[in-house]
Design an enzyme around this catalytic site. Sequence first.
Site, mmCIF file in Angstrom:
data_model
loop_
_atom_site.group_PDB
_atom_site.id
_atom_site.type_symbol
_atom_site.label_atom_id
_atom_site.label_comp_id
_atom_site.label_asym_id
_atom_site.label_seq_id
_atom_site.Cartn_x
_atom_site.Cartn_y
_atom_site.Cartn_z
ATOM 1 C CE1 TYR A 1 -4.136 1.994 0.351
ATOM 2 C CE2 TYR A 1 -3.173 2.539 2.573
ATOM 3 C CZ TYR A 1 -4.085 2.731 1.471
ATOM 4 O OH TYR A 1 -5.008 3.725 1.630
ATOM 5 C CE LYS B 1 -23.329 -18.545 -17.179
ATOM 6 N NZ LYS B 1 -23.601 -19.317 -18.171
HETATM 7 C C1 LIG Z 1 -26.713 -21.343 -19.524
HETATM 8 C C2 LIG Z 1 -26.831 -20.080 -19.738
HETATM 9 O O1 LIG Z 1 -26.011 -19.351 -20.007
HETATM 10 C C3 LIG Z 1 -28.255 -19.796 -19.743
HETATM 11 O O2 LIG Z 1 -29.105 -20.492 -19.604
HETATM 12 O O3 LIG Z 1 -28.468 -18.497 -19.943
HETATM 13 MG MG LIG Z 2 -26.703 -17.324 -19.826
#
Ligand SMILES: CC(=O)C(=O)O
Ligand SMILES: [Mg+2]
Length: 471
Positions: A114, A169
């Site tokens: 920092y 994700k």
């Molecule tokens: C798998 C995916 O990205 C969806 O069903 O929108």
């Molecule tokens: Mg999707």
Amino acid sequence: MAITSGTSTHIIMRLQLDRETHSFSEIANCISIAGGDVIGIDVISSTKTHTVRDITVNGLDLTNSKLLIDLISKLRGVKVINISDRTFLMHLGGKIETGLKSKIKNRDDLSRVYTPGVASVCTAIAEEPDKAYSLTIKRNTVAVISDGTAVLGLGNIGPAAAMPVMEGKALLFKQLANVDAFPLCLDTQDTEEIIRTIKAVAPAFGGINLEDIASPRCFEIERRLKEELDVPVFHDDQHGTAVVILAGLINALRITKKKLEDIKVVITGIGAAGMACSKMLLSAGVKNIIGVDRMGAINRNEKYDNIYWTEYANMTNPDNLSGNLSEVIEGADVFIGLSAPGILKVEDVKSMAKDPIVFAMANPLPEIDPEKAEPYVRVMATGRSDFPNQINNVLCFPGIFRGALDSRSTEINEEMKLAAAHAIASVVRDEELNEAYIIPSVFNEKVVEKVREAVIKAAHETGVARREPRE
Ligand SMILES: CC(=O)C(=O)O
Ligand SMILES: [Mg+2]
Ligand SMILES: NC(=O)C1=CN([C@@H]2O[C@H](COP(=O)(O)OP(=O)(O)OC[C@H]3O[C@@H](n4cnc5c(N)ncnc54)[C@H](O)[C@@H]3O)[C@@H](O)[C@H]2O)C=CC1
């Protein structure tokens, strides 16, 4: 058996039981009426008058869980304190967290990570912006960005409700490809504001993964960001899905011994995924694609408000067919559903050509119940993990970004996507290929490795790579 939502087969009921009046056999009876099995009972606390127990029940879908809770709540001497299921428990407090590469142990460390030490690093980047790749998280970090307008098949549920998908994700990026990914859900549905916001946060990231943004807005957002940013911008629902569909189709055709250029393909849902999937199949050599949306086959006799459909009509439907799904599917070799649950009828499947291939990929409920379709199809695939042949963009996005980041590509182009599709298909060896195994599992470690290699090679061949990858 009717197809269920595919989630929550396992619930935990926390019950307060009056010691005098409750009867466990009545509880067991309710569980049995709802179709579940008791697989665990834990005592949480006990007093002279009450016992609190957690009862774990297996084998229930959402409807039966609701029935069970309703039955139990009516029992004498029983109070339902809480119901949780394993899916919800996995989301408590979110699914990801920040990790540290170095920890400070003393004042000297503090002054280096920092201020004041960090200032010299900032100055170095200010003088030479490319150093952001070596001195910050940029080189390994992707933003997963949604406006919450087309979340799975759930529709416009807003940014807060989209977060569990975006966190999911991010988790998959990290676990499968060691890409650090950060979920960002934007509280705006205005195209210009979304573009401005993404551009404003982009400096921190080595790539932008757009997710679950409704069409047709998603096309403009992606096009503009690709033009205006120098890091890869990839709309996963379009291209990730298209890549995996092409991989699945390449292998399904190895079984039916038909060629891409000879087949008739009907695609329902010409939104984000359906549009990109059609374009990808055209680049791979398919000649006869008919896109069907709510008002029937997209053709050149109609006038569309959606300019993308006007372009679509010019690229597809060589015989300019019109009519509804049942009319145009006759004689088709392949059905690809990227639309809505239950719109494909068994009669439609029966009218397809010999050895039909059906990819019913609406999430969470497909266009046709696979169990109903299976007697009449040669190859059946869905987007779900509880049936064979899961065609899901998770087979693509971790590896494609791993390759793009490692080659520091400026974009993810058509050649890189085609290379990724062939790489995914190649994971299934000839001796393994069969009707129930056209696409590798998400857990097959070769997928990310092969996609990464193929993507890096294609990036170099097409001149978009900015560096040799580290081994
Ligand atoms: C798998 C995916 O990205 C969806 O069903 O929108
Ligand atoms: Mg999707
Ligand atoms: N398995 C996978 O990896 C993926 C599956 N999907 C699924 O595909 C579906 C579409 O996703 P997106 O393209 O992102 O959504 P989107 O909202 O961009 O497109 C959906 C399209 O389907 C059309 N549609 C809705 N009902 C229809 C009907 N009854 N008949 C014909 N067309 C109809 C809509 O008009 C729209 O054009 C969703 O269910 C989504 O979960 C999407 C991406 C990946």
